[in-house]
Design an enzyme around this catalytic site. Sequence first.
Site, PDB file in Angstrom:
ATOM      1  N   SER A 147     -32.951 -14.186   1.629  1.00 31.66           N
ATOM      2  CA  SER A 147     -31.957 -15.420   1.581  1.00 31.66           C
ATOM      3  C   SER A 147     -32.887 -16.666   1.370  1.00 31.66           C
ATOM      4  O   SER A 147     -32.636 -17.734   1.038  1.00 31.66           O
ATOM      5  CB  SER A 147     -30.899 -15.843   2.438  1.00 31.66           C
ATOM      6  OG  SER A 147     -31.658 -15.804   3.462  1.00 31.66           O
TER       7      SER A 147
ATOM      8  N   ASN B 183     -29.160 -16.433  15.243  1.00 30.84           N
ATOM      9  CA  ASN B 183     -27.815 -16.754  15.100  1.00 30.84           C
ATOM     10  C   ASN B 183     -27.566 -18.333  15.553  1.00 30.84           C
ATOM     11  O   ASN B 183     -26.749 -18.897  14.925  1.00 30.84           O
ATOM     12  CB  ASN B 183     -26.958 -15.777  15.995  1.00 30.84           C
ATOM     13  CG  ASN B 183     -26.898 -14.516  15.191  1.00 30.84           C
ATOM     14  OD1 ASN B 183     -27.645 -14.224  14.202  1.00 30.84           O
ATOM     15  ND2 ASN B 183     -26.203 -13.549  16.062  1.00 30.84           N
TER      16      ASN B 183
ATOM     17  N   THR C 154       3.101 -44.105 -15.984  1.00 30.74           N
ATOM     18  CA  THR C 154       3.487 -42.907 -15.207  1.00 30.74           C
ATOM     19  C   THR C 154       3.762 -41.814 -16.140  1.00 30.74           C
ATOM     20  O   THR C 154       4.264 -42.179 -17.454  1.00 30.74           O
ATOM     21  CB  THR C 154       4.637 -43.177 -14.407  1.00 30.74           C
ATOM     22  OG1 THR C 154       5.921 -43.480 -15.372  1.00 30.74           O
ATOM     23  CG2 THR C 154       4.602 -44.132 -13.411  1.00 30.74           C
ATOM     24  N   HIS C 155       3.369 -40.546 -16.227  1.00 25.28           N
ATOM     25  CA  HIS C 155       3.544 -39.287 -17.138  1.00 25.28           C
ATOM     26  C   HIS C 155       2.788 -39.795 -18.503  1.00 25.28           C
ATOM     27  O   HIS C 155       3.284 -39.180 -19.506  1.00 25.28           O
ATOM     28  CB  HIS C 155       5.101 -39.359 -17.740  1.00 25.28           C
ATOM     29  CG  HIS C 155       6.261 -39.186 -16.330  1.00 25.28           C
ATOM     30  ND1 HIS C 155       6.468 -38.034 -15.704  1.00 25.28           N
ATOM     31  CD2 HIS C 155       6.676 -40.241 -15.713  1.00 25.28           C
ATOM     32  CE1 HIS C 155       7.337 -38.423 -14.864  1.00 25.28           C
ATOM     33  NE2 HIS C 155       7.574 -39.695 -14.763  1.00 25.28           N
TER      34      HIS C 155
ATOM     35  N   SER D 175     -22.909 -36.954 -31.906  1.00 25.87           N
ATOM     36  CA  SER D 175     -22.591 -35.571 -32.491  1.00 25.87           C
ATOM     37  C   SER D 175     -23.516 -35.258 -33.880  1.00 25.87           C
ATOM     38  O   SER D 175     -23.949 -36.186 -34.441  1.00 25.87           O
ATOM     39  CB  SER D 175     -21.159 -35.664 -33.285  1.00 25.87           C
ATOM     40  OG  SER D 175     -21.332 -34.292 -34.224  1.00 25.87           O
TER      41      SER D 175
ATOM     42  N   LYS E  12     -19.437 -40.444 -33.927  1.00 24.41           N
ATOM     43  CA  LYS E  12     -18.788 -39.808 -32.801  1.00 24.41           C
ATOM     44  C   LYS E  12     -19.645 -40.716 -31.668  1.00 24.41           C
ATOM     45  O   LYS E  12     -20.970 -40.902 -31.862  1.00 24.41           O
ATOM     46  CB  LYS E  12     -18.770 -38.390 -32.631  1.00 24.41           C
ATOM     47  CG  LYS E  12     -17.906 -37.778 -33.313  1.00 24.41           C
ATOM     48  CD  LYS E  12     -16.509 -37.899 -32.977  1.00 24.41           C
ATOM     49  CE  LYS E  12     -16.295 -37.212 -31.692  1.00 24.41           C
ATOM     50  NZ  LYS E  12     -15.814 -35.759 -31.712  1.00 24.41           N
TER      51      LYS E  12
ATOM     52  N   ASN F 195     -19.557 -39.676 -27.899  1.00 27.44           N
ATOM     53  CA  ASN F 195     -18.777 -38.678 -27.064  1.00 27.44           C
ATOM     54  C   ASN F 195     -18.809 -39.180 -25.661  1.00 27.44           C
ATOM     55  O   ASN F 195     -20.042 -39.150 -25.135  1.00 27.44           O
ATOM     56  CB  ASN F 195     -19.030 -37.447 -27.246  1.00 27.44           C
ATOM     57  CG  ASN F 195     -18.664 -36.964 -28.657  1.00 27.44           C
ATOM     58  OD1 ASN F 195     -17.614 -37.412 -29.080  1.00 27.44           O
ATOM     59  ND2 ASN F 195     -19.462 -35.976 -29.172  1.00 27.44           N
TER      60      ASN F 195
ATOM     61  N   GLU G 244     -17.012 -36.309 -18.906  1.00 29.54           N
ATOM     62  CA  GLU G 244     -16.381 -34.971 -19.212  1.00 29.54           C
ATOM     63  C   GLU G 244     -17.128 -33.907 -18.151  1.00 29.54           C
ATOM     64  O   GLU G 244     -16.311 -33.123 -17.588  1.00 29.54           O
ATOM     65  CB  GLU G 244     -16.534 -34.558 -20.509  1.00 29.54           C
ATOM     66  CG  GLU G 244     -15.735 -35.189 -21.478  1.00 29.54           C
ATOM     67  CD  GLU G 244     -15.828 -34.670 -23.136  1.00 29.54           C
ATOM     68  OE1 GLU G 244     -15.381 -34.158 -23.743  1.00 29.54           O
ATOM     69  OE2 GLU G 244     -17.267 -35.333 -23.397  1.00 29.54           O
TER      70      GLU G 244
ATOM     71  N   TYR H 142     -21.323 -13.606  15.321  1.00 30.10           N
ATOM     72  CA  TYR H 142     -22.095 -13.540  14.004  1.00 30.10           C
ATOM     73  C   TYR H 142     -21.757 -12.358  12.961  1.00 30.10           C
ATOM     74  O   TYR H 142     -21.691 -11.329  13.566  1.00 30.10           O
ATOM     75  CB  TYR H 142     -23.646 -13.732  14.310  1.00 30.10           C
ATOM     76  CG  TYR H 142     -24.187 -13.845  12.972  1.00 30.10           C
ATOM     77  CD1 TYR H 142     -24.396 -14.930  12.265  1.00 30.10           C
ATOM     78  CD2 TYR H 142     -24.760 -12.966  12.365  1.00 30.10           C
ATOM     79  CE1 TYR H 142     -25.090 -15.229  10.849  1.00 30.10           C
ATOM     80  CE2 TYR H 142     -25.557 -12.796  11.227  1.00 30.10           C
ATOM     81  CZ  TYR H 142     -25.624 -14.057  10.497  1.00 30.10           C
ATOM     82  OH  TYR H 142     -26.255 -14.168   9.324  1.00 30.10           O
TER      83      TYR H 142
ATOM     84  N   GLN I  75     -24.143 -15.578   5.813  1.00 25.90           N
ATOM     85  CA  GLN I  75     -25.466 -16.174   5.082  1.00 25.90           C
ATOM     86  C   GLN I  75     -25.091 -16.677   3.888  1.00 25.90           C
ATOM     87  O   GLN I  75     -25.739 -17.148   3.240  1.00 25.90           O
ATOM     88  CB  GLN I  75     -26.416 -14.842   5.182  1.00 25.90           C
ATOM     89  CG  GLN I  75     -27.578 -15.212   4.305  1.00 25.90           C
ATOM     90  CD  GLN I  75     -28.721 -14.064   4.074  1.00 25.90           C
ATOM     91  OE1 GLN I  75     -29.223 -13.836   5.412  1.00 25.90           O
ATOM     92  NE2 GLN I  75     -29.078 -13.145   3.195  1.00 25.90           N
TER      93      GLN I  75
ATOM     94  N   LYS J   2     -24.554 -20.644   2.569  1.00 26.33           N
ATOM     95  CA  LYS J   2     -25.591 -21.723   2.201  1.00 26.33           C
ATOM     96  C   LYS J   2     -25.267 -22.095   0.354  1.00 26.33           C
ATOM     97  O   LYS J   2     -25.247 -23.359   0.142  1.00 26.33           O
ATOM     98  CB  LYS J   2     -26.862 -21.247   2.350  1.00 26.33           C
ATOM     99  CG  LYS J   2     -27.077 -21.547   3.844  1.00 26.33           C
ATOM    100  CD  LYS J   2     -28.171 -20.676   4.359  1.00 26.33           C
ATOM    101  CE  LYS J   2     -28.046 -20.407   5.778  1.00 26.33           C
ATOM    102  NZ  LYS J   2     -27.260 -19.299   6.149  1.00 26.33           N
TER     103      LYS J   2
END
Length: 477
Positions: free
Chosen positions: A24, A111, A156-157, A278, A284, A286, A291, A318, A323, A326
């Site tokens: 690891s 440990n 809303t919506h 683009s 464009k 973007n 995003e 343990y 392990q 991480k």
Amino acid sequence: MSDKSWGGRFDQDLDAHAAAFSASVDVDKRLAEQDIRGSIAHARMLGARGVISQEDVQRIVAGLEQIAREVASGDFSWDPAREDVHMNIESTLTERIGDAGARLHTGRSRNDQVATDMRMFSRDACHATAARIDALLCVLIHRAQGTVAVLMPGYTHLQRAQPVRLAHHLLAWCEMLERDRSRLIDAARRMNLSPLGSGALAATTFPLDREMTARELGFAGVSANSLDAVADRDFLIETVAALANCAIHMSRIAEELVLWSSQEFGFVQMSDAFTTGSSMMPQKKNPDMAELVRGKTGRVVGDLVALMVMLKGLPLAYNRDMQEDKPPVFDAFDTVDASLTILSGSLATARFNATRMRKALGEGFVDATEVADYLAAKGVAFRQAHHVAGRLVRSASDQNKTLAELSIEELRAEHAAFQPDVYQALDPETAIERRNLPGGPARSRVESEISATRARLTARGIDVDASAARFSARTEP
Ligand code: ARG
């Protein structure tokens, strides 16, 4: 015998695939700093308790400090055959200083060592991420201050609903982020107990001074149960849950920036520094950064799921499964930290289009609630008032007019309670100013929310304006 041999019990080395499968160090070498600090504290404590000699302590500390310098400069040579960060550092130390190095691990297990490293890492990372949230809050407060007069439709919506101030919307983002921040600080506080002295699972026979190592490493105290201290990773789950929440909040903010920067909305223009073109379509611009903030949220949610599933079936204490804690923890911090920086820059440099926002207010019958409230205030039952307003919306819509463009006769035809003062009530500014409750969009409420948020940041020792200014200019890597 290789480094990987576990001594007397084994006469064969680990299979090569098994060694690669279980190593690891590529991931956990990121804990080198915490590991070395923990070892230095442990060695000093062993010396203070007379478990090892002061000469050994000096050799160990000097050797570890040398390794720390090499790790920091990139000169330390990591060996995957030495499995993990702990074995790499300890084996190198022992190679260099002999017997003293071999005494460092007295009264300690990997440990309790790894549990200590992860708590220190996560505690400090929570505070660092909280500071990045603060930086984004400074940008938002700054933008809110400059946009108190800008009116826009609230939705809303995703349908235009009622008028609000742009600053009110930006302050909503502040509240979301402020809670994320407090969850991280809270998690950091709860995890801040030292596992050292828990050994592999059942503490140790050596007379360790647990309080001393805890103090040295900035822990608020020592863990209460040795089995729990080496076995649980709930502190990582709650940390990554807080990070996932923050990522989800940023994703929602990013989604609004994507929508608002579309030609359909046109509420904001993102700066060139945070957009791309683009290769095919010259027109464009973007909102890729927004995003990606939205897209990367999936990783953080995935990190949380990985941790929870990893832990759910494990018996105390343990297990090697742990392990696997991480990669998701590191990834969650890295992703959220990067997203916070990107959003800070994007929002500091975005140009809001007050004219487009104001125009949108005139188009969606966002004043229909005002008509209903107006009638209700004149004594008409609200349900009935709502019905009248709905009929007026229909008739205005049929004639391609706004509500304010209906004549007083047309209004009266639906209800006799209408007076000429209704036109005043339909004005968005009036509509907003009448929403004068704590938490509402009226100017004075928005201004006091700005001051309250500013005061919280100042109380944390932050210079709001200086911090916001750092993101207004192009940032250097
Ligand atoms: N690399 C291990 C981990 O991260 C360190 C603890 C190993 N302990 C053990 N008993 N094999 O979990």
